[in-house]
Scaffold this active site. Structure first.
Site, PDB file in Angstrom:
ATOM      1  N   GLY A  17    -101.101   5.418  16.684  1.00  0.00           N
ATOM      2  CA  GLY A  17    -101.293   6.477  17.554  1.00  0.00           C
ATOM      3  C   GLY A  17    -100.638   7.679  16.765  1.00  0.00           C
ATOM      4  N   GLY A  18    -100.492   8.800  17.548  1.00  0.00           N
ATOM      5  CA  GLY A  18    -100.238   9.971  16.944  1.00  0.00           C
ATOM      6  C   GLY A  18     -99.021   9.966  16.525  1.00  0.00           C
ATOM      7  N   LEU A  19     -97.904   9.196  16.724  1.00  0.00           N
ATOM      8  CA  LEU A  19     -96.706   9.082  16.156  1.00  0.00           C
ATOM      9  C   LEU A  19     -96.411   7.889  15.362  1.00  0.00           C
ATOM     10  CD1 LEU A  19     -94.554  10.878  18.926  1.00  0.00           C
ATOM     11  CD2 LEU A  19     -95.188  11.822  16.830  1.00  0.00           C
ATOM     12  N   GLY A  20     -97.468   7.283  15.116  1.00  0.00           N
ATOM     13  CA  GLY A  20     -97.284   5.927  14.182  1.00  0.00           C
ATOM     14  C   GLY A  20     -97.624   4.640  14.906  1.00  0.00           C
ATOM     15  N   TRP A  21     -97.090   3.705  14.618  1.00  0.00           N
ATOM     16  CA  TRP A  21     -97.705   2.313  14.897  1.00  0.00           C
ATOM     17  C   TRP A  21     -97.233   1.747  16.300  1.00  0.00           C
ATOM     18  CZ3 TRP A  21    -101.578  -0.568  13.073  1.00  0.00           C
ATOM     19  CH2 TRP A  21    -102.122  -0.134  11.753  1.00  0.00           C
ATOM     20  N   ASP A  51    -100.582  16.582  26.158  1.00  0.00           N
ATOM     21  CA  ASP A  51    -101.644  16.106  25.004  1.00  0.00           C
ATOM     22  C   ASP A  51    -102.556  15.014  25.789  1.00  0.00           C
ATOM     23  OD1 ASP A  51    -103.040  15.857  22.730  1.00  0.00           O
ATOM     24  OD2 ASP A  51    -101.718  14.205  22.023  1.00  0.00           O
TER      25      ASP A  51
END
Length: 736
Positions: free
Chosen positions: A143-147, A269
């Site tokens: 995702g937008g901030l990582g796994w 978002d």
């Protein structure tokens, strides 16, 4: 999807590919910005959501396909990796980890542009025990901030949970976002928002540094982006999701967004990737960008193509969240190529997008939700949901042929009708006067927050002069008092005074998006015989409240007064198909059909007025009169004569009206016989009409009886003599 570093103005998004198979398949841009600016005017308006209890997906109006909840273990990726076209530097947005000369790019390293370290490999693996209770099964998404990882909670009945990690353990921005989540996201409690259970730390396998993880409930199912792409593949062509299904999604998303607003949080978002359908329920699944409404310092995450244009200067607000809802619905419902470039902050016009041309009300909802001026957007998620519900009723009524009525939250009901009087003259449905129409159109409901609302509720005067006196003597002036004075002055016939009162009301308007003055301006223009000016005012109201019936009825009546029968028919049809309680629309639609020589269409509409309506008899009488009127030089057809006779026999009417209608039917039959019985089939038996054989002699006798009966009921000697003469002239010759 990549994350940008903190900046006041987001960098320009990368160029969109030349060929886009589906707008949801294109890469979007997301990133944080920081701003110290305060909220813009207008964000103090009502933002509370509806009650958090959810209803069936689709609001009982549309069936949405159920998405089966998958076995959680099946969601684990066999080979978790981030495709190279999604690898971007978390600091400067530059492309990183890209291959050259056919060789694959590195999954970790340093940005060649700014030196920031990057690492796109998972940090947790099957068997890892995080926080002493969460056993990792593997990676399920990036995702937008990582796994994002799937795990089992051994402390709570081995329930499935999701661990959301960071893009880079050394990135301060990402860590700050996680800390923010930990601080206030545990307060969120809504059936359509993913539940945050815990926040834990686990050492990075490479550096040993502690990494924070959000522990969330596992939501099986598919994201709206996945559902849209799957629908595209199944259709085998560029085909967006059905509009009813998309609106149903919007009506499930808006209460969740409104709930966050009610507890002073902003989602920031929203996009199809961040909403999952499982079974019949939707959930917002990614809370990484959620922030407090008064937070103007922490990084602000957004996605290009969905984010409001003022984010960089004004920061996140209720209005910017409303914007993301509108953009999400647009991307799901049309083939929105260019939504991150050419249409980054606009929508295709109806002449370029067939769906918008077909469903103007839906287009207007999206247009207001994504208005360039934040103050002109819907004031709250609840307000947008109310209008979207009205649009769904309209869409489903048009699609199924069944009315889908519903109570308005901003307009009163139609207590009287215009144009429902059936004439005895050559035109059975005469055009109503503009003043009559303006006096009947529904009025906006009184705003209960108005300072004079209680006083207005206590006023019992009904006569215009008494009402004007009572309103003028009201102890407190307010916009509601002035608007009621506008209506009272109109009922007195003093349009100049009504305009003066409206000018005074406008000076009291605090909300630039208040549409009520435009409604009354339209009523004054219509009553004054200026239908073009009335249409302009009512168009503004339609833009503001596109889910309401009243503006469409007003536009239909104004277009009819202007002689624009095509537009009038379109609006009357929208109203009548949606709600059969607006009988004015049925009579109006019949009138404009007759004006366009669509006689059968007019008859069909009049027949559709339900027998539960107080205007059912009037509609049936009008239909009989239309059926028995020849069109130009063409006589009435035999089936219409028989149908009119049967309908007349079933109606409960007074003696005079029944006799007059009987004369109309027999006159039509007589004209058909005199014309040589055109269209009659030789094998068809000679059926009777109102007890008379279809022969010239018998019809003459029948008409004579009608005229003599009417003569006995005549109100004046002159009318009686005329009817007797008519009876004598129609009577056939006899030997007695």
């Amino acid at each position: 999807m990549h994350t940008l570093t903190q900046s006041i103005v987001p960098p320009k998004p990368p160029e969109e590919p030349q060929q886009t198979p589906h707008p949801l398949a294109t890469r979007t841009e997301s990133g944080p910005i920081t701003t110290g600016s305060s909220s813009f005017p207008g964000t103090s308006r009502r933002t509370a959501s509806r009650a958090s209890g959810r209803g069936r997906l689709g609001a009982g109006l549309v069936d949405v396909p159920v998405v089966p909840v998958k076995d959680p273990a099946s969601a684990v990726l066999d080979d978790p990796s981030v495709s190279e076209n999604k690898r971007f530097c978390n600091n400067c947005g530059a492309e990183v980890g890209r291959g050259t000369d056919g060789a694959p790019g590195p999954a970790e390293g340093e940005c060649h542009k700014c030196g920031q370290a990057f690492n796109f490999r998972p940090r947790l693996f099957r068997g890892d025990l995080v926080g002493g209770q969460y056993e990792v099964l593997g990676s399920i998404a990036y995702g937008g901030l990582g796994w994002i990882y799937l795990a089992k909670d051994h402390n709570v009945s081995d329930r499935w949970v999701v661990l959301k990690g960071m893009i880079d353990t050394g990135d301060a921005t990402s860590m700050a976002s996680a800390v923010a989540e930990r601080r206030f996201l545990a307060e969120v409690e809504h059936p359509n928002v993913v539940k945050i259970y815990n926040f834990v730390q686990h050492p990075d396998p490479n550096t040993g540094n502690l990494v924070g993880y959000i522990v969330m409930e596992y939501v099986g199912g598919q994201s709206l982006r996945q559902l849209a792409l799957e629908h595209h593949r199944e259709a085998g062509r560029a085909e967006p999701l059905p509009i009813g299904q998309v609106i149903a999604y919007g009506l499930e998303i808006l209460p969740a967004i409104g709930y966050l607003h009610s507890i002073d949080m902003l989602y920031c978002d929203l996009k199809p990737d961040n909403v999952i359908q499982h079974g019949e329920q939707l959930k917002l699944i990614d809370l990484g960008a959620v922030r407090k409404t008064d937070d103007y310092e922490s990084p602000l995450f957004f996605t290009s193509g969905y984010a409001a244009p003022e984010l960089a200067t004004e920061g996140a607000t209720v209005a910017s969240d409303i914007y993301t809802v509108g953009r999400t619905l647009a991307v799901l419902s049309i083939e929105f190529a260019g939504y991150t470039s050419r249409y980054k902050h606009t929508l295709p016009a109806p002449d370029a997008e067939p769906l918008f041309a077909l469903f103007s009300s839906y287009y207007r909802v999206l247009k207001r939700a994504t208005h360039a001026d934040p103050v002109q957007r819907f004031a709250s998620a609840e307000e947008m949901a109310d209008q979207l519900t009205g649009v769904l009723r309209e869409v489903m009524a048009l699609g199924t042929g069944r009315p889908r009525p519903g109570l308005s939250t901003v307009f009163g009901v139609e207590t009287r009708t215009f144009g429902s009087v059936v004439s005895e003259g050559p035109e059975p449905l005469p055009l109503p006067s503009p003043a009559d129409v303006a006096s009947v159109l529904p009025l906006p409901l009184i705003d209960t927050d108005d300072p004079a609302a209680a006083v207005l509720a206590s006023i019992t005067a009904t006569e215009p002069a008494e009402l004007v006196a009572a309103l003028t003597a009201a102890p407190q002036d307010s916009i509601e008092v002035r608007l009621r004075l506008v209506k009272a002055r109109m009922e007195q016939g003093d349009l100049r005074a009504a305009s003066s009162e409206l000018d005074a009301a406008r000076r009291l308007v605090a909300d630039p998006a208040d549409w009520r003055p435009n409604w009354y301006r339209g009523l004054i223009a219509l009553a004054g015989g200026h239908p073009k000016a009335a249409r302009e005012s009512f168009e503004h109201v339609y833009d503001a409240v596109p889910g309401e019936i009243a503006p469409k009825l007003a536009l239909a009546a104004s277009a009819e007064q202007e002689g624009d029968h095509f537009s009038a028919a379109r609006y009357y049809e929208l109203v009548w198909r949606t709600d059969h309680s607006y009988v004015s629309a049925a009579f109006g639609l019949a009138r404009v059909y007759l004006a366009q020589t669509a006689r059968n269409g007019a008859i069909e509409v009049l027949h559709s007025v339900p027998d539960t309506s107080s205007h059912h008899v009037a509609a049936q009488v009008a239909a009989i009169k239309v059926k028995t009127r020849p069109t130009g030089q063409t006589p009435v057809a035999e089936p219409d004569i028989h149908d009119a006779a049967k309908r007349l026999e079933r109606l409960v009417l007074d003696a005079e009206r029944r006799t007059r209608l009987s004369a109309d039917v027999l006159e039509a039959a007589y004209g058909w016989v005199k014309a040589g019985k055109p269209g009659a089939h030789p094998a068809t038996p000679n059926r009777q009409v109102l007890g008379c054989d279809l022969s010239e002699r018998e019809l003459r006798f029948g008409l004579e009886r009608c005229y003599r009966a009417l003569a006995r009921l005549a109100g004046t000697a002159e009318q009686r003599h005329a009817l007797v003469d008519k009876a004598n002239s129609i009577r056939p010759r006899t030997f007695t």
